[in-house]
Design an enzyme around this catalytic site. Sequence first.
Site, PDB file in Angstrom:
ATOM      1  NE  ARG A   1       5.694   5.405 -11.399  1.00 41.70           N
ATOM      2  CZ  ARG A   1       4.411   5.220 -11.068  1.00 41.70           C
ATOM      3  NH1 ARG A   1       3.482   5.904 -11.704  1.00 41.70           N
ATOM      4  NH2 ARG A   1       4.073   4.350 -10.166  1.00 41.70           N
TER       5      ARG A   1
ATOM      6  CE  LYS B   1      -4.462   4.799 -10.796  1.00 37.18           C
ATOM      7  NZ  LYS B   1      -3.649   3.667 -11.253  1.00 37.18           N
TER       8      LYS B   1
HETATM    9  P1  AMP Z   1      -0.335   5.213  -6.374  1.00 37.57           P
HETATM   10  O1  AMP Z   1       0.545   6.391  -6.316  1.00 37.57           O
HETATM   11  O2  AMP Z   1      -1.732   5.535  -6.822  1.00 37.57           O
HETATM   12  O3  AMP Z   1       0.274   4.077  -7.149  1.00 37.57           O
HETATM   13  O4  AMP Z   1      -0.500   4.686  -4.857  1.00 37.57           O
HETATM   14  C1  AMP Z   1       0.622   4.301  -4.099  1.00 37.57           C
HETATM   15  C2  AMP Z   1       0.179   3.559  -2.862  1.00 37.57           C
HETATM   16  O5  AMP Z   1      -0.630   4.413  -2.035  1.00 37.57           O
HETATM   17  C3  AMP Z   1      -0.707   2.327  -3.087  1.00 37.57           C
HETATM   18  O6  AMP Z   1       0.048   1.168  -3.415  1.00 37.57           O
HETATM   19  C4  AMP Z   1      -1.390   2.210  -1.741  1.00 37.57           C
HETATM   20  O7  AMP Z   1      -0.514   1.670  -0.753  1.00 37.57           O
HETATM   21  C5  AMP Z   1      -1.637   3.670  -1.387  1.00 37.57           C
HETATM   22  N1  AMP Z   1      -2.941   4.118  -1.910  1.00 37.57           N
HETATM   23  C6  AMP Z   1      -3.168   5.004  -2.919  1.00 37.57           C
HETATM   24  N2  AMP Z   1      -4.468   5.178  -3.122  1.00 37.57           N
HETATM   25  C7  AMP Z   1      -5.111   4.401  -2.219  1.00 37.57           C
HETATM   26  C8  AMP Z   1      -6.474   4.121  -1.926  1.00 37.57           C
HETATM   27  N3  AMP Z   1      -7.476   4.697  -2.621  1.00 37.57           N
HETATM   28  N4  AMP Z   1      -6.743   3.258  -0.917  1.00 37.57           N
HETATM   29  C9  AMP Z   1      -5.772   2.699  -0.199  1.00 37.57           C
HETATM   30  N5  AMP Z   1      -4.460   2.879  -0.433  1.00 37.57           N
HETATM   31  C10 AMP Z   1      -4.124   3.722  -1.441  1.00 37.57           C
END
Ligand code: AMP
Length: 192
Positions: A126, A13
């Site tokens: 990563r 993403k």
């Molecule tokens: P990401 O960088 O998208 O992998 O997100 C890392 C972490 O941020 C996730 O594992 C969640 O703990 C938190 N997070 C990111 N996006 C969301 C969301 N839309 N709702 C709740 N927690 C989120």
Amino acid sequence: MNIVLFGPPGAGKGTQAALLVQRLGMFQISTGDLFRENLKNKTKLGIEAKTFLDKGELVPDSVTVSMVEDVLAKLGGKKFILDGFPRNLSQAKSLESILMNLKLKVGKAVFLKAPYKALLGRLTGRRVCKNCGTVFHIDFSPPKQAGVCDKCGQKTIYQRDDDKESVIENRLKTYEESTLPLVEYYRKTGIY
Ligand code: AMP
């Protein structure tokens, strides 16, 4: 057109969103990046989010939704890509009402996926530059000089705590339980 990008962690993403930013000048709203930025700056929001990020769980909707609402309200007409939001049905419904109030619309919800083994390999390998956010992979795209970011030249490449195997399993479980149902949701709304 405004876009929602969703899918499992490691599907790409962030990578695809960055390409859209480069090519189309769109504004990327990555909830994961926003939480990490707040964590780095030790803000109240970052401290609130930390325990959830550490465990690979979703930050409560009340916190996440208002954070996104704030960003959307300040966009001033720029086209946006939501990267990592919504991540469950309740967030998707909140997004609809926020957008309605702001007289904005999402044109497409794009689902990115990859086989479980590939996700695991991408996440465990990563590495990220803490300074500028550039993403590397120890096998597929290592930095030219070990530990040094190709883009900003800083020695700030690190492994995210939640990219360790113990947390990844929980992140993938959270994805299956909470985020996967969005496929059906967006199919029904006709923008999938
Ligand atoms: P990401 O960088 O998208 O992998 O997100 C890392 C972490 O941020 C996730 O594992 C969640 O703990 C938190 N997070 C990111 N996006 C969301 C969301 N839309 N709702 C709740 N927690 C989120």
